[in-house]
Motif scaffolding. Structure first.
Motif, PDB file in Angstrom:
ATOM      1  N   THR A 145      -4.596   6.973  -1.878  1.00 45.48           N
ATOM      2  CA  THR A 145      -4.090   5.701  -1.359  1.00 45.48           C
ATOM      3  C   THR A 145      -4.266   4.601  -2.403  1.00 45.48           C
ATOM      4  O   THR A 145      -5.194   4.636  -3.217  1.00 45.48           O
ATOM      5  CB  THR A 145      -4.820   5.293  -0.072  1.00 45.48           C
ATOM      6  N   TYR A 146      -3.365   3.642  -2.352  1.00 47.97           N
ATOM      7  CA  TYR A 146      -3.382   2.526  -3.287  1.00 47.97           C
ATOM      8  C   TYR A 146      -3.078   1.250  -2.513  1.00 47.97           C
ATOM      9  O   TYR A 146      -2.306   1.274  -1.542  1.00 47.97           O
ATOM     10  CB  TYR A 146      -2.344   2.733  -4.393  1.00 47.97           C
ATOM     11  N   TYR A 147      -3.660   0.152  -2.965  1.00 46.83           N
ATOM     12  CA  TYR A 147      -3.481  -1.132  -2.293  1.00 46.83           C
ATOM     13  C   TYR A 147      -3.238  -2.239  -3.302  1.00 46.83           C
ATOM     14  O   TYR A 147      -3.780  -2.227  -4.414  1.00 46.83           O
ATOM     15  CB  TYR A 147      -4.739  -1.487  -1.487  1.00 46.83           C
ATOM     16  N   PHE A 157      12.226  -1.260  -6.724  1.00 43.76           N
ATOM     17  CA  PHE A 157      13.485  -0.602  -7.065  1.00 43.76           C
ATOM     18  C   PHE A 157      13.304   0.891  -7.323  1.00 43.76           C
ATOM     19  O   PHE A 157      14.269   1.656  -7.339  1.00 43.76           O
ATOM     20  CB  PHE A 157      14.117  -1.267  -8.291  1.00 43.76           C
ATOM     21  N   LEU A 158      12.062   1.349  -7.529  1.00 40.14           N
ATOM     22  CA  LEU A 158      11.810   2.770  -7.761  1.00 40.14           C
ATOM     23  C   LEU A 158      11.922   3.598  -6.482  1.00 40.14           C
ATOM     24  O   LEU A 158      12.093   4.816  -6.539  1.00 40.14           O
ATOM     25  CB  LEU A 158      10.413   2.959  -8.361  1.00 40.14           C
ATOM     26  N   SER A 205       0.847  -1.187   0.000  1.00 41.51           N
ATOM     27  CA  SER A 205       0.000   0.000   0.000  1.00 41.51           C
ATOM     28  C   SER A 205       0.881   1.235   0.000  1.00 41.51           C
ATOM     29  O   SER A 205       2.044   1.184   0.407  1.00 41.51           O
ATOM     30  CB  SER A 205      -0.886   0.008   1.251  1.00 41.51           C
ATOM     31  N   CYS A 206       0.317   2.349  -0.482  1.00 39.64           N
ATOM     32  CA  CYS A 206       1.059   3.604  -0.424  1.00 39.64           C
ATOM     33  C   CYS A 206       0.080   4.765  -0.342  1.00 39.64           C
ATOM     34  O   CYS A 206      -1.105   4.627  -0.657  1.00 39.64           O
ATOM     35  CB  CYS A 206       1.990   3.762  -1.624  1.00 39.64           C
ATOM     36  N   ILE A 207       0.624   5.902   0.093  1.00 38.58           N
ATOM     37  CA  ILE A 207      -0.173   7.110   0.238  1.00 38.58           C
ATOM     38  C   ILE A 207       0.646   8.293  -0.236  1.00 38.58           C
ATOM     39  O   ILE A 207       1.856   8.363   0.011  1.00 38.58           O
ATOM     40  CB  ILE A 207      -0.637   7.296   1.704  1.00 38.58           C
ATOM     41  N   SER A 228       1.668   4.571  -7.038  1.00 38.89           N
ATOM     42  CA  SER A 228       0.477   4.062  -7.704  1.00 38.89           C
ATOM     43  C   SER A 228       0.454   2.554  -7.498  1.00 38.89           C
ATOM     44  O   SER A 228       1.400   1.985  -6.938  1.00 38.89           O
ATOM     45  CB  SER A 228       0.505   4.391  -9.199  1.00 38.89           C
ATOM     46  N   ARG A 229      -0.596   1.892  -7.969  1.00 44.77           N
ATOM     47  CA  ARG A 229      -0.622   0.430  -7.885  1.00 44.77           C
ATOM     48  C   ARG A 229       0.538  -0.142  -8.686  1.00 44.77           C
ATOM     49  O   ARG A 229       1.112  -1.161  -8.332  1.00 44.77           O
ATOM     50  CB  ARG A 229      -1.959  -0.095  -8.399  1.00 44.77           C
ATOM     51  N   ALA A 230       0.885   0.524  -9.773  1.00 39.42           N
ATOM     52  CA  ALA A 230       1.984   0.042 -10.617  1.00 39.42           C
ATOM     53  C   ALA A 230       3.322   0.145  -9.893  1.00 39.42           C
ATOM     54  O   ALA A 230       4.141  -0.787  -9.953  1.00 39.42           O
ATOM     55  CB  ALA A 230       2.019   0.813 -11.930  1.00 39.42           C
ATOM     56  N   THR A 231       3.567   1.245  -9.208  1.00 37.85           N
ATOM     57  CA  THR A 231       4.873   1.399  -8.544  1.00 37.85           C
ATOM     58  C   THR A 231       5.002   0.465  -7.343  1.00 37.85           C
ATOM     59  O   THR A 231       6.122   0.143  -6.946  1.00 37.85           O
ATOM     60  CB  THR A 231       5.114   2.854  -8.084  1.00 37.85           C
TER      61      THR A 231
END
Length: 126
Positions: free
Chosen positions: A58-60, A111-112, A49-51, A103-106
């Motif tokens: 937010t993404y999960y 490594f990003l 997850s990220c914000i 994002s959901r992709a990242t």
């Protein structure tokens, strides 16, 4: 220099809950993202997850959507991960990391992410 410190890990029974915190400091920009990853023994690092700071988006990942909730605590300057309905397969070392956006992709590309905390162990077992 960005510094990240995770806390809140521990031993919990299946079906239980745990709340992780990521204390973040040293940002030179108001726009950044903080993500949670985990890595189990013998497995690749998995994005959860990220914000984003700019708009609280937010993404999960599919594996935790509906069970985990990411949030920011501006008073404590932390990004927390509330983990519910924990399963033995959630056992791993949990890390937080930063990037300029997410994002959901990242979440699928660890490594990003530029900066990482030291990790906190979560064990789900009866």
């Amino acid at each position: 220099q960005v510094q990240l410190v995770e806390s809140g890990g521990g031993l919990v029974q299946p079906g239980g809950s745990l709340r992780l915190s990521c204390a973040a400091s040293g940002f030179t920009s108001d726009y950044y993202a903080i993500a949670w990853f985990r890595q189990a023994p013998g497995k690749e690092r998995e994005g959860l997850s990220c914000i984003e700071s700019r708009d609280e988006s937010t993404y999960y990942s599919d594996s935790v959507k509906g069970r985990f909730i990411i949030s920011r605590d501006n008073d404590k300057n932390t990004v927390d991960l509330q983990m519910n309905s924990l399963k033995p397969e959630d056992t791993a070392v949990y890390y937080c990391a930063t990037d300029t956006f997410c994002s959901r992709a990242t979440l699928q590309q660890p490594f990003l992410y530029d900066n990482w905390g030291q990790g906190t162990q979560v064990t789900v077992s009866s």
